[in-house]
Design an enzyme around this catalytic site. Structure first.
Site: not given
Ligand code: THU
Length: 161
Positions: A62, A64, A73, A75, A112, A115
């Site tokens: 990830n 940010e 994210c 993924e 999530c 993703c």
């Protein structure tokens, strides 16, 4: 009125050591990616590793941002990297793991919704399932045969004609 039940099967391994060699190796790469996550705001470090049919492994974590929604994210960092750099490769599996600097991540972390949708796009594109391997910081590993299993009634290109 009819009722239709949607079920899927999960394989649960007690630990990394129980996984077949190739999958264990992939999860170890995800742990490695997790250690390089840029997550100064959540301190929730996620790592992902994709296995391609060429044998190559693509990692992501990830990323940010001070403007929170601009982050991405693990993924999607990994799968977009594979899509960008290996557009003709088949993605066989994705291993995902998370560890927090604040709390114990004791159970496997699942992708999530965004993703799941993004991974599913590549299943449809390549016409074959992408296996999911999910782990927390350590401990149990969940294996799921396809991302479509965890995105029932999902939207894909077939609706667009
Ligand atoms: N995160 C992921 O990288 N993957 C997921 O599937 C769930 C959440 C990241 C996004 C954000 O950087 C942090 O975890 C906390 O939500």
């Amino acid at each position: 009125m009819r009722r239709h039940k949607i079920e899927f099967e999960l394989s649960i391994f007690d630990s990394l050591e129980e996984l077949p060699t190739e999958e264990r190796r992939l999860m170890i790469m995800a742990v490695d990616a997790r250690g390089m996550a840029y997550a100064p705001y959540s301190q929730f470090n996620v790592g992902a590793a994709l296995l391609l049919d060429t044998g190559e492994i693509i990692k992501g974590n990830n990323q940010e941002n001070a403007s929170y929604p601009s982050g991405l994210c693990a993924e999607r960092v990994a799968i977009f990297s594979a899509g960008a750099n290996h557009p003709n490769a088949i993605i066989k599996a994705i291993a995902i793991t998370a560890a927090s600097e604040k709390i114990k991540v004791g159970s496997p972390v699942a992708p999530c919704g965004n993703c799941r949708q993004s991974i599913k796009e590549y299943e449809v594109k390549q016409g074959s399932p992408i296996k999911l391997l999910l782990m927390g910081e350590r401990g149990e590993v969940y294996k799921c045969e396809s991302v479509a299993d965890i995105l029932p009634l999902g939207f894909d290109s077939s609706y667009l004609g």
